[in-house]
Write a protein that holds these residues in place. Structure first.
Motif, PDB file in Angstrom:
ATOM      1  N   GLU A  49       6.555  -2.842   4.107  1.00  0.00           N
ATOM      2  CA  GLU A  49       5.543  -2.646   3.732  1.00  0.00           C
ATOM      3  C   GLU A  49       4.406  -4.302   3.616  1.00  0.00           C
ATOM      4  OE1 GLU A  49       2.264  -1.936   5.642  1.00  0.00           O
ATOM      5  OE2 GLU A  49       3.555  -0.096   4.858  1.00  0.00           O
ATOM      6  N   THR A  50       3.463  -4.748   4.484  1.00  0.00           N
ATOM      7  CA  THR A  50       3.249  -5.952   4.674  1.00  0.00           C
ATOM      8  C   THR A  50       1.536  -5.932   4.151  1.00  0.00           C
ATOM      9  OG1 THR A  50       2.632  -5.922   6.993  1.00  0.00           O
ATOM     10  CG2 THR A  50       4.660  -6.801   6.391  1.00  0.00           C
ATOM     11  N   ARG A  51       1.038  -4.619   3.675  1.00  0.00           N
ATOM     12  CA  ARG A  51       0.311  -4.995   3.202  1.00  0.00           C
ATOM     13  C   ARG A  51       0.270  -5.049   1.801  1.00  0.00           C
ATOM     14  NH1 ARG A  51      -0.168  -0.870   7.887  1.00  0.00           N
ATOM     15  NH2 ARG A  51      -2.494  -1.070   9.017  1.00  0.00           N
ATOM     16  N   GLY A  52      -1.133  -5.712   1.318  1.00  0.00           N
ATOM     17  CA  GLY A  52      -1.380  -5.957  -0.395  1.00  0.00           C
ATOM     18  C   GLY A  52      -1.139  -7.838  -0.297  1.00  0.00           C
ATOM     19  N   ASP A  53      -1.260  -8.090  -1.643  1.00  0.00           N
ATOM     20  CA  ASP A  53      -1.372  -9.233  -2.284  1.00  0.00           C
ATOM     21  C   ASP A  53       0.287  -9.784  -1.715  1.00  0.00           C
ATOM     22  OD1 ASP A  53      -1.183 -10.899  -4.173  1.00  0.00           O
ATOM     23  OD2 ASP A  53      -3.293 -11.866  -3.487  1.00  0.00           O
ATOM     24  N   LEU A  54       0.358 -11.378  -1.830  1.00  0.00           N
ATOM     25  CA  LEU A  54       1.463 -12.743  -0.845  1.00  0.00           C
ATOM     26  C   LEU A  54       2.139 -12.069  -2.282  1.00  0.00           C
ATOM     27  CD1 LEU A  54       3.030 -14.274   0.207  1.00  0.00           C
ATOM     28  CD2 LEU A  54       1.206 -16.223   0.011  1.00  0.00           C
ATOM     29  N   THR A  55       1.403 -12.268  -3.721  1.00  0.00           N
ATOM     30  CA  THR A  55       2.467 -12.014  -5.047  1.00  0.00           C
ATOM     31  C   THR A  55       3.171 -10.672  -4.923  1.00  0.00           C
ATOM     32  OG1 THR A  55       0.427 -13.474  -5.865  1.00  0.00           O
ATOM     33  CG2 THR A  55       1.898 -11.963  -7.685  1.00  0.00           C
ATOM     34  N   GLU A  56       2.418  -9.714  -4.629  1.00  0.00           N
ATOM     35  CA  GLU A  56       3.024  -8.393  -4.741  1.00  0.00           C
ATOM     36  C   GLU A  56       4.312  -8.329  -4.240  1.00  0.00           C
ATOM     37  OE1 GLU A  56       0.824  -5.543  -4.267  1.00  0.00           O
ATOM     38  OE2 GLU A  56      -1.614  -5.740  -5.466  1.00  0.00           O
ATOM     39  N   CYS A  57       4.278  -8.829  -2.633  1.00  0.00           N
ATOM     40  CA  CYS A  57       5.351  -9.096  -1.690  1.00  0.00           C
ATOM     41  C   CYS A  57       6.785  -9.810  -2.495  1.00  0.00           C
ATOM     42  CB  CYS A  57       5.092  -9.689  -0.896  1.00  0.00           C
ATOM     43  SG  CYS A  57       4.147  -8.342   0.451  1.00  0.00           S
ATOM     44  N   VAL A  58       6.053 -11.233  -2.558  1.00  0.00           N
ATOM     45  CA  VAL A  58       7.012 -12.169  -3.404  1.00  0.00           C
ATOM     46  C   VAL A  58       8.007 -11.496  -4.508  1.00  0.00           C
ATOM     47  CG1 VAL A  58       7.184 -13.763  -4.586  1.00  0.00           C
ATOM     48  CG2 VAL A  58       6.186 -13.579  -2.985  1.00  0.00           C
TER      49      VAL A  58
END
Length: 424
Positions: A49-58
Motif C-alpha cells: 500500500e503506497t499511501r502513508g509517509d515514506l518513513t513508514e514504507c521504509v
C-alpha cells in the motif's frame, strides 16, 4: 562457508509485483554465470500500500528484508550474520523504489551498534561494519533522486495544449457550418454566447425550419432530415471520440496527480539533495556501490521541431529524472530508448524489451555493475556456487535451484534472447 548474493527488487509507488516483468530472472541467470562462487538469489518486494509517509514504507520494507535475510542465514548455518554474513544484498529499486532503497540503507547504517555521532557513515570500513542486513550496493532504475525533470511536465503540457487547440478548431468549424457563430466574429478567444445560440433563437430557428419543411418538396424534406441527422451524428461521433480518448488525454496529468499523496518527499528539495549526497558519500568512502540508470529518449524524438515552445524548459536531455551536476553526475548512467516519444512511458517501459530497444544493453550494464561490486574478499572466500533449497520466492518459501543441466538450458535461452535485440 557458502555465500549468497541477494538481489532485492523494489517497485515504485503505484507499482506492483509485475513492475520488473522478467528482468529479475534474466539478471539472476546472467549473474549466476558470471559469479560462480556464490549463489545468486532474486526476490521482489510484493505489492504494498503506497499511501502513508515514506518513513513508514521504509520501516515495513526493512522488516520484510530482514526476515528474508534471516531465513537465508539460518539455511546456510552462518555462525555470526553480523560479524561475518553469508548474505550480501543489492537493493534494486525502480522509480520511487530507489528512494526507498536509499532510505533503507541509511536507516540500517544509523542503527549499527558502532558509529560516529558526528557522521553515521564514517564508521563503515568494508565488511567489518556490523551492518545487518549487509547492503552491498543500491542499483536504482530511473529514480528521481532530485525530482522529476521539468521537461516531463512541459512536454505533457505542450501535447495537451495542442490537443485542446485542435479540438477547439474543429468545434469552431462545426459551429460555423451550423451557423452557431457569427461571420467576422473574433476567433482568438472563446465566446460561449457566439458558439451556441440563445434558447429563444433556437426555438425560433426550429419553428422556421419546420415551416420551410412543410412547404418544401418531399425530396427536400428528406435532404433536410439527412442534413440534421448528419449533424447530430457528427456531434455524437465527436463526443464519442473525445470520450474514448479521455484516458489518453488525461493520462499524464492523472499519473502525476495520483502520486502527489505518496511522493511528498519529492517536494522537499533540500532533503533530496541531502539523501543523494549521503548515498554518494557511502559509495566514495566505503565498499558500498551506488548507480542510478536513468531513461533518456533517443532517435524517436530527434525529428521533433526544435522550435517547440517547451525547448527552453526541457533542455537537451529528454529524461524522466532531474540530473545532478558536478561530481554527482558520475553516479547517473543513461539508458537510451530509441522507440518511445514520452518520458513517462519510457520510464514505465524500462523492463519491456518490446518497448525498450535498449533493454539488453541496460541488462548488460546492470550485470557489469553488480559484478564490480560483488567481486571482493567476501566473494573470494565463498566455498561454492548454487546449491539446492537455498533460494527464496517472493512469499519467502524455500525453493529448489535448478539442476546444472536445467541451469545451462536457462543460460542458453537468455543468450538466445540477447540475439533478438537487433530484431526488436
Amino acid at each position: 562457508m557458502k555465500k549468497t548474493l541477494l538481489l532485492c527488487f523494489i517497485h515504485g509507488f503505484k507499482g506492483g509485483d509485475d513492475t520488473f516483468l522478467n528482468f529479475p530472472s534474466h539478471l539472476k541467470a546472467i549473474l549466476q554465470h558470471a559469479l560462480p562462487k556464490v549463489t545468486v538469489v532474486a526476490i521482489t518486494y510484493p505489492k504494498f500500500e503506497t499511501r502513508g509517509d515514506l518513513t513508514e514504507c521504509v520501516a515495513r520494507f526493512k522488516e520484510w528484508l530482514q526476515n528474508k535475510v534471516i531465513d537465508l542465514e539460518v539455511a546456510s548455518g552462518t555462525p555470526s550474520p553480523t560479524v561475518d554474513p553469508s548474505v550480501h544484498t543489492i537493493l534494486m529499486g525502480h522509480s520511487m523504489g530507489g528512494i526507498v532503497a536509499a532510505e533503507a540503507l541509511l536507516s540500517i547504517i544509523n542503527e549499527q551498534p558502532i558509529h560516529s555521532p558526528q557522521d553515521s557513515t564514517s564508521s563503515l570500513s568494508g565488511s567489518s561494519s556490523l551492518m545487518f542486513p549487509y547492503i552491498q550496493g543500491v542499483l536504482a532504475f530511473d529514480t528521481p533522486y532530485l525530482g522529476i525533470a521539468p521537461g516531463v511536465v512541459a512536454h505533457g503540457a505542450e501535447k495537451h495544449w495542442n490537443a485542446a487547440s485542435s479540438a477547439y478548431s474543429a468545434y469552431s468549424k462545426l459551429g460555423d457550418a451550423f451557423g452557431w457563430g457569427g461571420k467576422g466574429a473574433e476567433t482568438t478567444a472563446v465566446d460561449a454566447s457566439k458558439m451556441l445560440p440563445a434558447p429563444a433563437q433556437t426555438a425560433r430557428a426550429v419553428s422556421d425550419s419546420n415551416a420551410d419543411a412543410a412547404a418544401a418538396p418531399l425530396w427536400q424534406k428528406y435532404g433536410r432530415v439527412a442534413l440534421f441527422a448528419g449533424a447530430a451524428g457528427a456531434v455524437a461521433a465527436g463526443g464519442a471520440a473525445a470520450y474514448m480518448k479521455r484516458e489518453q488525454i488525461s493520462e499524464g496529468w492523472n499519473w502525476a496527480s495520483s502520486h502527489l499523496e505518496f511522493i511528498g518527499c519529492l517536494a522537499r528539495p533540500e532533503d533530496m539533495k541531502k539523501r543523494l549526497s549521503s548515498i554518494a558519500a557511502l559509495a566514495e568512502k566505503n565498499d558500498i556501490g551506488f548507480t542510478n540508470i536513468y531513461t533518456t529518449l533517443g532517435h524517436a524524438v530527434e525529428r521533433e521541431q526544435k522550435s517547440s515552445w517547451t525547448g527552453k524548459i526541457r533542455g537537451i536531455d529528454r529524461t524522466f529524472c532531474n540530473l545532478p551536476k558536478g561530481e554527482l553526475r558520475k553516479f547517473f548512467v543513461p539508458a537510451v530508448n530509441d522507440k518511445i516519444t514520452a518520458e513517462t512511458l519510457a520510464h514505465t517501459s524500462m523492463f519491456d524489451p518490446r518497448n525498450n530497444p535498449g533493454y539488453y544493453s541496460m541488462s548488460e550494464h546492470a550485470k557489469e555493475t553488480v559484478i564490480e561490486w560483488a567481486q571482493n574478499p567476501w566473494y573470494e572466500e565463498s566455498d561454492g556456487g548454487p546449491t539446492k533449497s537455498i533460494g527464496l520466492e517472493d512469499e519467502g518459501e524455500m525453493v529448489e535451484e535448478p539442476e546444472d543441466e536445467e541451469f545451462e538450458e536457462l543460460k542458453r535461452e537468455v543468450s538466445a534472447e540477447a540475439w533478438k535485440k537487433e530484431e526488436l
